[in-house]
Design a protein around this motif. Sequence first.
Motif, short mmCIF file in Angstrom:
data_model
loop_
_atom_site.label_atom_id
_atom_site.label_comp_id
_atom_site.label_asym_id
_atom_site.label_seq_id
_atom_site.Cartn_x
_atom_site.Cartn_y
_atom_site.Cartn_z
N ASN A 105 5.79 26.78 -45.73
CA ASN A 105 7.30 25.73 -46.49
C ASN A 105 7.03 25.90 -47.45
O ASN A 105 6.43 24.48 -47.76
CB ASN A 105 6.68 25.19 -45.36
N LEU A 106 8.57 26.18 -48.61
CA LEU A 106 7.72 26.39 -49.97
C LEU A 106 8.81 24.65 -49.87
O LEU A 106 9.71 24.52 -49.99
CB LEU A 106 8.96 27.45 -50.73
N GLY A 107 8.25 24.30 -51.95
CA GLY A 107 8.98 23.05 -52.02
C GLY A 107 7.91 23.22 -53.43
O GLY A 107 7.46 23.58 -53.57
N TRP A 108 8.35 22.25 -54.16
CA TRP A 108 8.03 21.91 -55.87
C TRP A 108 7.03 20.91 -55.49
O TRP A 108 6.87 19.86 -55.06
CB TRP A 108 9.10 21.67 -56.59
N LEU A 109 5.82 20.84 -55.84
CA LEU A 109 5.14 20.33 -55.61
C LEU A 109 3.93 19.72 -57.04
O LEU A 109 3.87 21.29 -58.21
CB LEU A 109 4.00 20.51 -54.28
N ASP A 110 3.18 18.81 -57.16
CA ASP A 110 2.44 19.18 -58.38
C ASP A 110 0.25 19.35 -57.59
O ASP A 110 0.28 18.54 -56.96
CB ASP A 110 2.56 17.77 -58.77
N LEU A 111 -0.01 20.05 -57.73
CA LEU A 111 -1.65 20.33 -57.78
C LEU A 111 -2.72 19.41 -57.84
O LEU A 111 -2.76 19.20 -56.70
CB LEU A 111 -1.79 22.42 -57.51
N ASN A 112 -2.44 18.58 -59.01
CA ASN A 112 -3.11 17.37 -59.25
C ASN A 112 -3.27 16.18 -58.81
O ASN A 112 -3.50 15.84 -57.47
CB ASN A 112 -2.89 16.82 -60.18
#
Length: 259
Positions: A105-112
Amino acid sequence: AALLIAREKAQQERDQALQALRDANEELERLNRMKSNFVSIVSHEFRTALTGIQGFSEIMRDSELSAMEVKEYAADIHADARRLVRMINNMLDLDRLESGRLRLNLGWLDLNAIIIEVVNRLRQSAPKHHIRLRLAKALPIILGDRDKLTQVVVNLLNNAIKYSPGGGEIVIGSILEGSMIHVYVKDNGLGIPDDELERIFERYTRVETMGTRFIQGTGLGLPIVKEIVQLHGGEVWAESAVGEGSVFHFTVRYGPKSV
Ligand code: ADP
């Protein structure tokens, strides 16, 4: 000379056939090992949880309990039932991941941000451990599956906590490396023998030592981590020394492949 070449060729073909047979045999042995690991781990874990449920409910049925005690036993039953559900969900997840039936379920995200969220959640359940963050200053956002990447961080941090039963320091860090983001989780717990380091990423594999014997687990956490990371274009690996601790690493791609 022609005869010599022909003989050499025949020998080569024999060698190749032999090697293919050996490989097939090895694969068969690996699958067999996995099957017996599966049976022994799953039956052990299921029996432990079910024995708990059986015992606690029996006490509730047969004894005069105070309202307080009823609550306590109900909480124990609930915890065991939750463990069973979690185990079954993990088994189904891994099956879906491995057979390619799980869609990200793809989306833009910040791993930190994901790491910080998980650490804040887990800190409360690990009072004996000191969890330190070493996060890269500014990570590019990546296209990924938030729940699945959260699960990766949870599984690795949970293991770091679980396999350092005496407490200790755990460091989780992120580094930007070319077109990859590299995350590591370091503990100073029990450690893993060298010859087991590859195997622990196979499903239903647990390292059996005096130290780990009484720690609950099903050998599903790392295989799930591996599948999810690979779906994000990355890799997972571990370094460890028995008695000193372990570092688990994973990468995920953020840039296009050619960068
Ligand atoms: P589980 O913890 O449920 O057994 P995992 O797949 O997460 O399953 O891990 C597989 C095995 O790898 C564990 O049983 C344990 O022996 C070993 N392991 C994983 N993480 C660590 C760690 N941080 N330190 C020591 N051993 C570990």
